[in-house]
Design a protein around this motif. Structure first.
Motif, PDB file in Angstrom:
ATOM      1  N   THR A  71       0.830  -1.210   0.000  1.00 52.47           N
ATOM      2  CA  THR A  71       0.000   0.000   0.000  1.00 52.47           C
ATOM      3  C   THR A  71       0.862   1.257   0.000  1.00 52.47           C
ATOM      4  O   THR A  71       2.082   1.207   0.202  1.00 52.47           O
ATOM      5  CB  THR A  71      -0.926   0.033   1.231  1.00 52.47           C
ATOM      6  OG1 THR A  71      -0.120  -0.021   2.422  1.00 52.47           O
ATOM      7  CG2 THR A  71      -1.889  -1.137   1.222  1.00 52.47           C
ATOM      8  N   THR A  72       0.207   2.407  -0.214  1.00 53.79           N
ATOM      9  CA  THR A  72       0.889   3.702  -0.135  1.00 53.79           C
ATOM     10  C   THR A  72       0.042   4.670   0.687  1.00 53.79           C
ATOM     11  O   THR A  72      -1.135   4.413   0.954  1.00 53.79           O
ATOM     12  CB  THR A  72       1.101   4.318  -1.531  1.00 53.79           C
ATOM     13  OG1 THR A  72      -0.184   4.564  -2.132  1.00 53.79           O
ATOM     14  CG2 THR A  72       1.915   3.400  -2.425  1.00 53.79           C
ATOM     15  N   ASP A  73       0.673   5.759   1.090  1.00 52.24           N
ATOM     16  CA  ASP A  73      -0.006   6.927   1.674  1.00 52.24           C
ATOM     17  C   ASP A  73      -0.562   6.727   3.080  1.00 52.24           C
ATOM     18  O   ASP A  73      -1.280   7.593   3.587  1.00 52.24           O
ATOM     19  CB  ASP A  73      -1.130   7.419   0.752  1.00 52.24           C
ATOM     20  CG  ASP A  73      -0.600   7.903  -0.588  1.00 52.24           C
ATOM     21  OD1 ASP A  73       0.316   8.742  -0.580  1.00 52.24           O
ATOM     22  OD2 ASP A  73      -1.090   7.439  -1.635  1.00 52.24           O
ATOM     23  N   ILE A  74      -0.260   5.606   3.739  1.00 53.01           N
ATOM     24  CA  ILE A  74      -0.622   5.448   5.153  1.00 53.01           C
ATOM     25  C   ILE A  74       0.578   5.884   5.987  1.00 53.01           C
ATOM     26  O   ILE A  74       1.672   5.339   5.847  1.00 53.01           O
ATOM     27  CB  ILE A  74      -0.999   3.994   5.494  1.00 53.01           C
ATOM     28  CG1 ILE A  74      -2.149   3.510   4.616  1.00 53.01           C
ATOM     29  CG2 ILE A  74      -1.381   3.878   6.973  1.00 53.01           C
ATOM     30  CD1 ILE A  74      -2.459   2.019   4.775  1.00 53.01           C
ATOM     31  N   ASP A  75       0.378   6.861   6.837  1.00 51.40           N
ATOM     32  CA  ASP A  75       1.471   7.330   7.694  1.00 51.40           C
ATOM     33  C   ASP A  75       1.597   6.498   8.961  1.00 51.40           C
ATOM     34  O   ASP A  75       2.711   6.247   9.434  1.00 51.40           O
ATOM     35  CB  ASP A  75       1.243   8.798   8.070  1.00 51.40           C
ATOM     36  CG  ASP A  75       1.277   9.706   6.862  1.00 51.40           C
ATOM     37  OD1 ASP A  75       2.353   9.837   6.257  1.00 51.40           O
ATOM     38  OD2 ASP A  75       0.229  10.275   6.519  1.00 51.40           O
ATOM     39  N   LEU A  76       0.455   6.078   9.510  1.00 55.08           N
ATOM     40  CA  LEU A  76       0.452   5.371  10.799  1.00 55.08           C
ATOM     41  C   LEU A  76      -0.633   4.323  10.827  1.00 55.08           C
ATOM     42  O   LEU A  76      -1.774   4.586  10.448  1.00 55.08           O
ATOM     43  CB  LEU A  76       0.227   6.387  11.927  1.00 55.08           C
ATOM     44  CG  LEU A  76      -0.022   5.837  13.335  1.00 55.08           C
ATOM     45  CD1 LEU A  76       1.201   5.081  13.854  1.00 55.08           C
ATOM     46  CD2 LEU A  76      -0.406   6.964  14.289  1.00 55.08           C
ATOM     47  N   VAL A 103       8.165   5.500   4.710  1.00 55.73           N
ATOM     48  CA  VAL A 103       7.986   4.813   5.994  1.00 55.73           C
ATOM     49  C   VAL A 103       6.549   4.919   6.490  1.00 55.73           C
ATOM     50  O   VAL A 103       5.960   6.003   6.495  1.00 55.73           O
ATOM     51  CB  VAL A 103       8.939   5.384   7.064  1.00 55.73           C
ATOM     52  CG1 VAL A 103       8.606   4.819   8.449  1.00 55.73           C
ATOM     53  CG2 VAL A 103      10.380   5.071   6.709  1.00 55.73           C
ATOM     54  N   THR A 104       6.001   3.785   6.895  1.00 55.95           N
ATOM     55  CA  THR A 104       4.734   3.731   7.633  1.00 55.95           C
ATOM     56  C   THR A 104       5.046   3.201   9.022  1.00 55.95           C
ATOM     57  O   THR A 104       5.722   2.185   9.163  1.00 55.95           O
ATOM     58  CB  THR A 104       3.717   2.800   6.949  1.00 55.95           C
ATOM     59  OG1 THR A 104       3.381   3.315   5.665  1.00 55.95           O
ATOM     60  CG2 THR A 104       2.444   2.676   7.781  1.00 55.95           C
ATOM     61  N   LEU A 105       4.562   3.889  10.055  1.00 59.02           N
ATOM     62  CA  LEU A 105       4.747   3.410  11.422  1.00 59.02           C
ATOM     63  C   LEU A 105       3.596   2.488  11.803  1.00 59.02           C
ATOM     64  O   LEU A 105       2.437   2.765  11.481  1.00 59.02           O
ATOM     65  CB  LEU A 105       4.815   4.577  12.401  1.00 59.02           C
ATOM     66  CG  LEU A 105       6.012   5.517  12.290  1.00 59.02           C
ATOM     67  CD1 LEU A 105       5.944   6.583  13.372  1.00 59.02           C
ATOM     68  CD2 LEU A 105       7.328   4.749  12.382  1.00 59.02           C
ATOM     69  N   VAL A 106       3.925   1.394  12.501  1.00 54.44           N
ATOM     70  CA  VAL A 106       2.923   0.446  12.988  1.00 54.44           C
ATOM     71  C   VAL A 106       3.081   0.336  14.494  1.00 54.44           C
ATOM     72  O   VAL A 106       4.187   0.071  14.991  1.00 54.44           O
ATOM     73  CB  VAL A 106       3.101  -0.949  12.343  1.00 54.44           C
ATOM     74  CG1 VAL A 106       2.067  -1.927  12.892  1.00 54.44           C
ATOM     75  CG2 VAL A 106       3.002  -0.860  10.829  1.00 54.44           C
ATOM     76  N   ASN A 107       1.989   0.531  15.228  1.00 51.36           N
ATOM     77  CA  ASN A 107       2.082   0.434  16.686  1.00 51.36           C
ATOM     78  C   ASN A 107       0.912  -0.353  17.258  1.00 51.36           C
ATOM     79  O   ASN A 107      -0.168  -0.420  16.661  1.00 51.36           O
ATOM     80  CB  ASN A 107       2.118   1.829  17.327  1.00 51.36           C
ATOM     81  CG  ASN A 107       2.800   1.817  18.683  1.00 51.36           C
ATOM     82  OD1 ASN A 107       3.699   1.013  18.919  1.00 51.36           O
ATOM     83  ND2 ASN A 107       2.402   2.699  19.574  1.00 51.36           N
TER      84      ASN A 107
END
Length: 293
Positions: free
Chosen positions: A237-242, A265-269
């Motif tokens: 995917t693209t355009d997801i920041d978090l 970079v996409t952050l995953v928490n």
């Protein structure tokens, strides 16, 4: 001579602390957005009992409320989000069918949430029983409720603006097959999360001009088997920041940085379960360009 005199006047003004008539406009301050989040609270209204278990004494609504209010007192732009499975896990749910959870989340000032699989434990009718107690929207993007009593009661995405920063939020849920009794999700159509993300994230980022795109995910952090998860979603995917995740009860000490299909970079928490930890991620934006620093 004029230039020399002008320079001398500016120096005197600076020395005496007098604002200079010739100074440029004051520099705009950076904009800080604070994201607070929970997942898989599972009706844990009170702390875990002191029974010698790994989580004894942790969690509880009162403690979380105090921390949230403390942070809101310190920061100007705060969002509070939940990634699903607010229901099921203590007698509060068995006795009150989700009313307590929704009322407390409303009092805590949640801005949005998404559905986990346990939200369907009492079926669509059970989910709707106290649905009006929620003062915040539920964002569910890959569950099609068109043929159910939930039709029109959730949002495909929302946009929240804080201090001029546009924040787009959408939600992805886990496949309910094998997790929920079939009669409890009759007529709910499950849509492919990768396809949904690739439709909504670019729309939010490019068409709707969101400066920050957040996915509330109940897909799970990662799996040993070949199964869609937050970690495997990002490279497709693209355009997801978090991605604020849930479902697998993964307790991360810091967000995981994953490279998306566009090389960004996409952050995953994710913050475990039972409300033992309140997630927090701060973003700093350039006030002029609205770009993340």
């Amino acid at each position: 001579k004029f230039i020399k005199n002008l320079a001398a006047l500016s120096l005197i003004a600076a020395t005496l602390g007098i604002p200079s008539t010739f100074a440029g406009p004051p520099k705009k301050k950076d904009i800080k957005i604070t994201i607070l989040h929970t997942n898989d609270v599972h009706s844990r209204i009170e702390p875990f009992p002191m029974d010698g278990s790994r989580l004894q004494g942790l969690g509880g609504t009162a403690r979380r409320s105090t921390l949230i209010e403390q942070i809101r007192g310190q920061e100007k732009n705060v969002l509070l989000l939940d990634a699903g499975d607010m229901f099921q896990g203590t007698p509060y749910f068995n006795l009150f069918d989700g009313q307590v959870e929704l009322e407390i989340m409303s009092k805590l000032g949640y801005d949005a949430g998404t559905f986990g699989n346990h939200e369907f434990d009492n079926g669509i009718a059970g989910l709707l029983k106290h649905y009006d107690k929620a003062s915040f929207p539920f964002v569910t993007s890959n569950y099609d409720f068109s043929n159910t009593a939930l039709a029109g009661k959730t949002k495909e995405y929302i946009i929240i603006e804080k201090d001029g920063i546009r924040i787009g939020i959408f939600g992805l849920g886990v496949n309910l097959e094998g997790l929920v009794d079939p009669k409890n999700h009759t007529d709910v159509t499950y849509l492919d999360p990768v396809e949904v993300a690739n439709r909504l994230a670019p729309k939010l980022k490019n068409e709707l001009k969101c400066d920050l795109v957040i996915c509330l995910s109940h897909l799970g952090y990662s799996y040993k088997e070949d199964k869609i998860s937050d970690i495997t979603l990002v490279p497709q995917t693209t355009d997801i920041d978090l991605i604020i995740g849930g479902h697998t009860h993964t307790l991360l000490d810091k967000p995981t940085a994953v490279i998306n299909a566009a090389g960004k970079v996409t952050l995953v928490n994710q913050v475990g379960n039972g409300g033992v930890r309140l997630g927090r991620i701060d973003y700093i934006f350039n006030p002029t360009t609205k770009e993340k620093k």
